[in-house]
Design a protein around this motif. Structure first.
Motif: not given
Ligand code: NIG
Ligand code: FE
Length: 421
Positions: A328-331, A274, A326, A76, A146, A254, A251, A96, A299, A74, A83, A223
């Motif tokens: 990814n730029p966010g979590t 998740h 997982d 991204h 994205y 989560e 997903h 979040y 995460t 998994h 971020r 998601f």
């Molecule tokens: O797996 N949950 C959704 N997608 C990502 C987070 C993506 C993001 O915040 O950019 C995840 O945690």
């Protein structure tokens, strides 16, 4: 080439491992493996293989652990921007989902990604894949998601196809157009869902036939979450994808439990990922199915949360568990699956052996590659790791540094930076 004198060779032979069987390492002491044409040709003890194949080029593993390459089920890995400012906001108390609701989060990465050219996306993603590979991931899933408009989503997939061809890694691609409701559809999530299901998925099918002929179809993922896609919208998307022949992922749970996990099982999804707020009944349904449960402990860790996937319950019920990264730029901006493995030991209560099986053979099952990678068995792709340790339990026990000494991908040797021999 014959690799010999591994203190412990972990074969993980015998296919994906359900429930109590998780952690069956197939450990061979003083192990050896013969590689031919990028594939595994023989597996055994060093003395035995050296006697049987005396003319082979020899590689002395020097008492290191030899194991299959990690499979990251998994990820991204493709996006533009970062971020860091939101990370700071979260540390100051914003959640979040609040940030996403205010047009930030995934949507801020979408703005940066839409503005990025193909070449830029390829270059930035290549660097992340190189870091994943250096940390031992020889195959990884790679999701779009994205772009949230068809043009950008396809540009992301095109960049990923290019990077898959370029290698040395193998990528399993996933279309995640249902990652968030884009700004231009704010308040019209049903319309976005309809557009994606009825127009984009058929167009993706034709695009794939032209651009990626001969490759397996990508996964379609949703998601299913408060502020993203409701259960009904997720169902609409996954049912449309299934009707077109796409394999499914989700997903779910989560943050909030919307019922996505049960639905994924009902639709025969390849994996559900998740699984933090998953109910006991859904864990039981998942465990009784062939859907792989993919836990992503980086995460909740990265969001400073207290709850993780109830992995022991799933295993007790006989389920198929994988652990992914997982990225990814966010979590969870973390390119090391070894770090997720260490978290899985602590927060999912897996032993190192269980966590190793969850990041190799079971992770391969989560991306439908269990016949090609994830174990050391004759006929499989020669994707292997030499760890700079003599006891496999050092994985999980130690964290924050890279224990991979050599990555072997399709029979070719790659030595990550920091280990110059
Ligand atoms: O797996 N949950 C959704 N997608 C990502 C987070 C993506 C993001 O915040 O950019 C995840 O945690
Ligand atoms: Fe994800």
């Amino acid at each position: 080439m014959l690799i010999h004198s591994a203190s412990q060779m972990l074969t993980l032979a015998g296919g994906p491992q359900r429930g109590a069987a998780l952690g069956t390492l197939g450990l061979v002491e003083d192990g050896a493996v013969l590689l031919h044409g990028g594939r595994i040709a023989a597996v055994g003890r060093s003395a035995e293989l050296r006697a049987a194949f005396p003319g082979e080029e020899m590689l002395d593993a020097g008492g290191r652990v030899l194991m299959p390459g990690f499979v990251d089920a998994h990820a991204h890995p493709i996006w533009a921007g970062d971020r860091a400012a939101e990370f700071e906001q979260r540390l100051q108390g914003k959640s979040y989902l609040e940030i996403l609701e205010a047009g930030g989060g995934i949507l801020s990465t979408v703005r940066a990604t839409r503005a990025a050219q193909l070449e830029q996306l390829i270059q930035q993603t290549r660097a992340r894949l190189q870091r994943m590979f250096a940390h031992g991931s020889t195959s990884m899933e790679a999701k779009s998601g994205y772009g949230l408009d068809l043009e950008t989503e396809l540009r992301m997939l095109e960049a990923l196809l290019h990077l898959d061809d370029e290698g040395p890694w193998d990528l399993a691609l996933t279309f995640l157009g249902a990652h968030a409701i884009p700004a231009e559809f704010k308040g019209r999530a049903d319309e976005y869902t309809r557009e994606l299901s009825q127009t984009w998925l058929p167009e993706l099918r034709s695009w794939w036939a032209e651009k990626a002929a001969g490759r397996p179809l990508p996964f379609v993922d949703v998601f299913c979450e408060t502020g993203a896609f409701s259960l009904a919208q997720s169902r609409q998307i996954l049912e449309a994808a299934k009707a077109l022949g796409f394999p499914l992922k989700i997903h779910s749970d989560e943050f909030d439990n919307l019922g996505g996990t049960g639905m994924a099982v009902e639709l025969g999804a390849v994996s559900a990922d998740h699984l933090v707020s998953t109910s006991a009944a859904e864990i039981a349904a998942l465990a009784a199915s062939d859907t792989v449960a993919v836990a992503l402990p980086a995460t909740p860790f990265a969001l400073s949360e207290a709850h993780y996937t109830p992995a022991r319950q799933l295993l007790q019920a006989g389920g198929l568990l994988a652990v992914g990264g997982d990225l990814n730029p966010g979590t969870a901006w973390c390119e090391s699956l070894q770090f997720s493995l260490a978290l899985a030991c602590r927060y999912l209560k897996l032993t190192p052996a269980e966590a190793i099986a969850a990041t190799t053979i079971n992770a391969a099952a989560a991306i439908q590659r269990q016949d090609q990678v994830g174990s050391i068995e004759v006929g499989k792709q020669a994707d292997l790791l030499l760890l700079d340790v003599a006891d496999y339990r050092q994985l999980g026990y130690r964290f924050g540094t890279n224990l991979v000494h050599t990555v072997i991908k399709k029979g070719a040797l790659h030595v990550p930076a920091g280990y110059p021999d």
